[in-house]
Design a protein around this motif. Sequence first.
Motif, PDB file in Angstrom:
ATOM      1  N   PRO A   1       0.759  -1.256   0.178  1.00 45.31           N
ATOM      2  CA  PRO A   1       0.020   0.113   0.048  1.00 45.31           C
ATOM      3  C   PRO A   1       0.950   1.080  -0.011  1.00 45.31           C
ATOM      4  CG  PRO A   1      -0.577  -1.562   1.622  1.00 45.31           C
ATOM      5  CD  PRO A   1       0.716  -2.150   1.106  1.00 45.31           C
ATOM      6  N   LEU A   2       0.278   2.030  -0.401  1.00 40.51           N
ATOM      7  CA  LEU A   2       0.804   3.582  -0.647  1.00 40.51           C
ATOM      8  C   LEU A   2       1.494   4.246   0.707  1.00 40.51           C
ATOM      9  CD1 LEU A   2      -0.117   4.955  -4.140  1.00 40.51           C
ATOM     10  CD2 LEU A   2       2.061   4.111  -3.610  1.00 40.51           C
TER      11      LEU A   2
ATOM     12  N   ASP B   1       6.557   4.983  -6.433  1.00 36.79           N
ATOM     13  CA  ASP B   1       6.675   6.516  -6.138  1.00 36.79           C
ATOM     14  C   ASP B   1       7.535   6.768  -4.788  1.00 36.79           C
ATOM     15  OD1 ASP B   1       5.209   5.815  -3.638  1.00 36.79           O
ATOM     16  OD2 ASP B   1       3.484   7.302  -4.087  1.00 36.79           O
ATOM     17  N   ASP B   2       7.587   7.924  -4.498  1.00 35.64           N
ATOM     18  CA  ASP B   2       8.493   8.517  -3.693  1.00 35.64           C
ATOM     19  C   ASP B   2       8.219   8.004  -2.069  1.00 35.64           C
ATOM     20  OD1 ASP B   2       9.958   9.785  -5.684  1.00 35.64           O
ATOM     21  OD2 ASP B   2       9.169  11.678  -5.159  1.00 35.64           O
TER      22      ASP B   2
ATOM     23  N   ASP C   1       7.912  10.615  -8.963  1.00 33.97           N
ATOM     24  CA  ASP C   1       7.088  11.816  -8.779  1.00 33.97           C
ATOM     25  C   ASP C   1       7.993  13.054  -8.353  1.00 33.97           C
ATOM     26  OD1 ASP C   1       4.723  10.170  -8.867  1.00 33.97           O
ATOM     27  OD2 ASP C   1       4.108  10.408  -6.796  1.00 33.97           O
ATOM     28  N   ASP C   2       9.034  12.925  -7.608  1.00 30.14           N
ATOM     29  CA  ASP C   2       9.761  14.073  -7.463  1.00 30.14           C
ATOM     30  C   ASP C   2       9.175  14.834  -6.344  1.00 30.14           C
ATOM     31  OD1 ASP C   2      12.144  15.241  -6.958  1.00 30.14           O
ATOM     32  OD2 ASP C   2      11.889  16.422  -8.667  1.00 30.14           O
TER      33      ASP C   2
ATOM     34  N   THR D   1      16.923   9.640  -5.925  1.00 30.05           N
ATOM     35  CA  THR D   1      16.911   9.765  -7.165  1.00 30.05           C
ATOM     36  C   THR D   1      15.443   9.292  -7.750  1.00 30.05           C
ATOM     37  OG1 THR D   1      19.338   9.106  -7.659  1.00 30.05           O
ATOM     38  CG2 THR D   1      17.612   8.582  -9.427  1.00 30.05           C
ATOM     39  N   THR D   2      14.875  10.020  -8.353  1.00 27.98           N
ATOM     40  CA  THR D   2      13.265   9.809  -8.888  1.00 27.98           C
ATOM     41  C   THR D   2      13.125  10.511 -10.237  1.00 27.98           C
ATOM     42  OG1 THR D   2      11.230  10.119  -7.755  1.00 27.98           O
ATOM     43  CG2 THR D   2      12.871  11.860  -7.690  1.00 27.98           C
ATOM     44  N   VAL D   3      11.909  10.128 -10.577  1.00 29.80           N
ATOM     45  CA  VAL D   3      11.452  10.732 -12.017  1.00 29.80           C
ATOM     46  C   VAL D   3      10.593  11.823 -11.496  1.00 29.80           C
ATOM     47  CG1 VAL D   3      10.176  10.445 -13.951  1.00 29.80           C
ATOM     48  CG2 VAL D   3      11.607   8.663 -13.016  1.00 29.80           C
TER      49      VAL D   3
END
Length: 334
Positions: A218-219, A246-247, A274-275, A287-289
């Motif tokens: 879960p998020l 996601d982050d 997400d950043d 490091t993220t999109v």
Amino acid sequence: MTRPTSRDVATAAGVSQATVSLVLGDKWPGRVSERTATHVRETATRLGYRPNLAARNLRLGTTRTALLVVPALTNEFFARVYTGAARVAAEHGFGVVLYPSPDGTGPARDPFASARAALDGVIASSMAAHTLDAIGGNTLPLVMLDSDPAADTAAAAAHVNLAMADGMRQVTEHLLAHGHRRFLHLASAVDSWTFDTRAEALTALLGPHTELRTVRAPLTVDAARTAMETALATPHDRPTAIVCDDDILAAGACKAARRLGLRIPEDLSVTGFDDLALATAVEPELTTVHLPAERVGEQGMTALLTVLEGTTWTAPDIPVRLVVRDSTGPAPTP
């Protein structure tokens, strides 16, 4: 204190209510003298009169209001989508009502007595079109954000999507260039097109000489931490890179690694998506999109306005970019 009405303005100005309506509706030229128009406006200002826009719009047959439906308000991404949509709406005299669906990505309930009477259109982010039927998604103009363009073609008047698959490509190529071959995909437990797209892209991008294992959570940070503590507990099959949907999940993965005594990125590289502000709050930074959420909202509202004008909306996917920080590095030597 009672709000003054147009009748109060008419009485104070010594004119008819019809004259007040003409002046305050900017329909007075050629019908009312400029002197009278000025007198009415000054009287309205002095009394603190504000027009009832809801009633006026009802007479005009439009509410100039859009509903933005999101799965939750706990994610910063959706707040930024709203900011972008509201900015474009304000420039065109529209308002945007933000509505978090009580059931997340499931069927959304109508927040009004009748959405069809209260709204000009619906914008929905990260949901499926059929979940919006109860709030008029099948009768009102519907713009879908971050959703399946193939499945929703019949129901949606327009789509605005991010280049999610390309974002996953950038992540994967970055990690492969650092020598990583054992991957773990920490995937969202939410059943959603946007997360399915990320999973499909990751699988397609990894070749025969790589390993990929998927764990769902879960998020929430705690759920991700718990899932990763179990997944990373056995050293002999431990991945060298965790790719997170996601982050928030990535933050949980980082917590799990620290609790197990693993160093990031020396022992384990972690990436997010997400950043969010969270990406630079964790240590090491993530490091993220980067997803330009405000631009998604801007294009979503622009698409709805275009549809309301009777024009077809088309636009390419919004580009995304990898932001490299300290949570990724070379794969550890076996």
